[in-house]
Design a protein around this motif. Structure first.
Motif, PDB file in Angstrom:
ATOM      1  N   GLY A   4       0.820  -1.015   0.108  1.00 47.28           N
ATOM      2  CA  GLY A   4      -0.001   0.030  -0.031  1.00 47.28           C
ATOM      3  C   GLY A   4       0.975   1.176   0.185  1.00 47.28           C
ATOM      4  N   GLY A   5       0.283   2.397   0.005  1.00 44.63           N
ATOM      5  CA  GLY A   5       1.246   3.594   0.118  1.00 44.63           C
ATOM      6  C   GLY A   5       1.221   4.252  -1.250  1.00 44.63           C
ATOM      7  N   GLY A   6       0.920   3.566  -2.510  1.00 44.88           N
ATOM      8  CA  GLY A   6       1.012   3.892  -3.700  1.00 44.88           C
ATOM      9  C   GLY A   6       2.369   4.478  -4.087  1.00 44.88           C
ATOM     10  N   GLU A   7       2.737   4.826  -5.162  1.00 41.77           N
ATOM     11  CA  GLU A   7       4.024   4.986  -5.604  1.00 41.77           C
ATOM     12  C   GLU A   7       4.490   6.278  -5.330  1.00 41.77           C
ATOM     13  N   LYS A   8       3.807   7.581  -5.028  1.00 42.28           N
ATOM     14  CA  LYS A   8       4.443   8.466  -4.477  1.00 42.28           C
ATOM     15  C   LYS A   8       4.941   8.411  -3.008  1.00 42.28           C
ATOM     16  N   GLY A   9       4.076   7.484  -2.033  1.00 40.97           N
ATOM     17  CA  GLY A   9       4.048   7.349  -0.673  1.00 40.97           C
ATOM     18  C   GLY A   9       4.967   6.237  -0.459  1.00 40.97           C
ATOM     19  N   GLY A  10       5.349   5.229  -1.300  1.00 43.02           N
ATOM     20  CA  GLY A  10       6.310   4.203  -1.025  1.00 43.02           C
ATOM     21  C   GLY A  10       5.700   3.175  -0.542  1.00 43.02           C
ATOM     22  N   PRO A  11       6.327   2.071  -0.161  1.00 39.48           N
ATOM     23  CA  PRO A  11       5.607   0.747   0.406  1.00 39.48           C
ATOM     24  C   PRO A  11       5.263   0.990   2.030  1.00 39.48           C
ATOM     25  N   LEU A  12       4.384   0.346   2.389  1.00 35.95           N
ATOM     26  CA  LEU A  12       3.930   0.558   3.865  1.00 35.95           C
ATOM     27  C   LEU A  12       4.620  -0.879   4.605  1.00 35.95           C
ATOM     28  N   LEU A  13       5.388  -0.978   5.318  1.00 34.77           N
ATOM     29  CA  LEU A  13       5.796  -2.199   6.109  1.00 34.77           C
ATOM     30  C   LEU A  13       5.036  -2.652   7.183  1.00 34.77           C
ATOM     31  N   ASP A  14       4.807  -4.145   7.190  1.00 32.86           N
ATOM     32  CA  ASP A  14       3.840  -4.676   8.492  1.00 32.86           C
ATOM     33  C   ASP A  14       4.866  -4.273   9.421  1.00 32.86           C
ATOM     34  N   GLU A  15       4.311  -4.871  10.700  1.00 33.89           N
ATOM     35  CA  GLU A  15       4.928  -4.547  11.861  1.00 33.89           C
ATOM     36  C   GLU A  15       6.238  -5.306  12.135  1.00 33.89           C
ATOM     37  N   GLU A  16       6.143  -6.562  11.667  1.00 34.04           N
ATOM     38  CA  GLU A  16       7.460  -7.318  11.643  1.00 34.04           C
ATOM     39  C   GLU A  16       8.504  -6.847  10.851  1.00 34.04           C
ATOM     40  N   GLU A  17       8.100  -6.488   9.658  1.00 36.28           N
ATOM     41  CA  GLU A  17       9.076  -5.751   8.561  1.00 36.28           C
ATOM     42  C   GLU A  17       9.739  -4.595   9.160  1.00 36.28           C
ATOM     43  N   GLN A  18       8.774  -3.781   9.997  1.00 31.96           N
ATOM     44  CA  GLN A  18       9.314  -2.496  10.612  1.00 31.96           C
ATOM     45  C   GLN A  18      10.290  -2.494  11.812  1.00 31.96           C
ATOM     46  N   GLU A  19      10.018  -3.369  12.496  1.00 36.47           N
ATOM     47  CA  GLU A  19      10.955  -3.858  13.573  1.00 36.47           C
ATOM     48  C   GLU A  19      12.208  -4.448  12.946  1.00 36.47           C
ATOM     49  N   GLU A  20      12.260  -5.015  12.010  1.00 38.81           N
ATOM     50  CA  GLU A  20      13.516  -5.634  11.240  1.00 38.81           C
ATOM     51  C   GLU A  20      14.420  -4.466  10.885  1.00 38.81           C
ATOM     52  N   ALA A  93       1.438  12.782   5.875  1.00 37.96           N
ATOM     53  CA  ALA A  93       0.651  13.990   5.040  1.00 37.96           C
ATOM     54  C   ALA A  93       1.259  14.470   3.996  1.00 37.96           C
ATOM     55  N   LEU A  94       2.595  14.403   3.745  1.00 38.84           N
ATOM     56  CA  LEU A  94       3.146  14.532   2.437  1.00 38.84           C
ATOM     57  C   LEU A  94       2.429  13.748   1.314  1.00 38.84           C
ATOM     58  N   HIS A  95       2.321  12.573   1.436  1.00 39.12           N
ATOM     59  CA  HIS A  95       1.776  11.368   0.758  1.00 39.12           C
ATOM     60  C   HIS A  95       0.154  12.044   0.205  1.00 39.12           C
ATOM     61  N   TYR A  96      -0.623  12.044   1.240  1.00 35.36           N
ATOM     62  CA  TYR A  96      -1.976  12.506   1.117  1.00 35.36           C
ATOM     63  C   TYR A  96      -2.056  13.682   0.333  1.00 35.36           C
ATOM     64  N   LEU A  97      -0.936  14.685   0.723  1.00 38.30           N
ATOM     65  CA  LEU A  97      -0.866  15.926  -0.356  1.00 38.30           C
ATOM     66  C   LEU A  97      -0.450  15.973  -1.772  1.00 38.30           C
ATOM     67  N   GLY A  98      -0.196  14.718  -2.065  1.00 36.66           N
ATOM     68  CA  GLY A  98       0.512  14.454  -3.360  1.00 36.66           C
ATOM     69  C   GLY A  98       1.837  14.907  -3.625  1.00 36.66           C
ATOM     70  N   VAL A  99       2.585  15.146  -2.734  1.00 41.08           N
ATOM     71  CA  VAL A  99       3.835  15.776  -2.790  1.00 41.08           C
ATOM     72  C   VAL A  99       4.637  14.653  -3.322  1.00 41.08           C
ATOM     73  N   ASP A 100       5.398  15.202  -4.579  1.00 40.30           N
ATOM     74  CA  ASP A 100       6.531  14.378  -5.465  1.00 40.30           C
ATOM     75  C   ASP A 100       7.715  14.270  -4.705  1.00 40.30           C
ATOM     76  N   ALA A 101       7.970  13.223  -4.151  1.00 34.32           N
ATOM     77  CA  ALA A 101       9.364  13.258  -3.326  1.00 34.32           C
ATOM     78  C   ALA A 101      10.463  13.463  -4.329  1.00 34.32           C
ATOM     79  N   ALA A 102      10.509  13.129  -5.437  1.00 34.26           N
ATOM     80  CA  ALA A 102      11.655  13.298  -6.315  1.00 34.26           C
ATOM     81  C   ALA A 102      12.085  14.871  -6.681  1.00 34.26           C
TER      82      ALA A 102
END
Length: 153
Positions: A4-20, A93-102
């Motif tokens: 999830g998170g979309g292309e601009k927001g990047g991937p969202l990690l599950d709890e185990e991946e985040q801890e790693e 919030a940057l993702h929801y505002l459609g900010v292009d991180a590039a």
């Protein structure tokens, strides 16, 4: 894969991946401990863009030591009373505002902390605040602090 998170927001990690990921960061650079705690907390509500809490003693989540609000937070410019933490914008919030991180000119932040008057002063036009701050504060329901040496007649 992307969770999830979309292309601009990047991937969202599950709890185990985040801890790693946090443990990887900590092993690479122990100074990132506070940032690791910040990202681990964000992982508990990865879609949260705004945190709100106007309760006494509430505090923002900080990503690190740099860029924090001054301590103590400056007084209310209208009544001179204390300000307290009310809400913060999270990096999502940057993702929801459609900010292009590039984009080099795009805003980028870990958090934006917002402090407001603990007495909830009303907002007045700047010229009125400057001309009659004590009167404006009383009308807003605030008690202006007593000035040293001021008489109370």
């Amino acid at each position: 894969g992307e969770k999830g998170g979309g292309e601009k927001g990047g991937p969202l990690l599950d709890e185990e991946e985040q801890e790693e990921a946090v443990e990887d960061l900590r092993s690479q650079d122990p100074r990132l401990t506070e940032f690791g705690a910040f990202t681990a907390r964000l992982a508990r509500a990865p879609a949260q863009a705004v945190r709100y809490c106007f309760e006494e003693g509430a505090a923002p989540l900080w990503a690190g030591k740099a860029g924090r609000a001054p301590d103590p937070v400056p007084a209310c410019p209208l009544c001179g009373g204390p300000r307290r933490f009310e809400m913060q914008l999270m990096p999502q919030a940057l993702h929801y505002l459609g900010v292009d991180a590039a984009d080099d000119k795009a805003p980028d932040f870990a958090t934006v902390a917002i402090y407001t008057c603990a007495a909830s002063c009303a907002i007045w036009p700047l010229s009125r605040r400057q001309a009659q701050p004590a009167e404006a504060a009383r009308e807003a329901g605030c008690t202006p602090p007593e000035q040293p040496g001021a008489s109370t007649a």
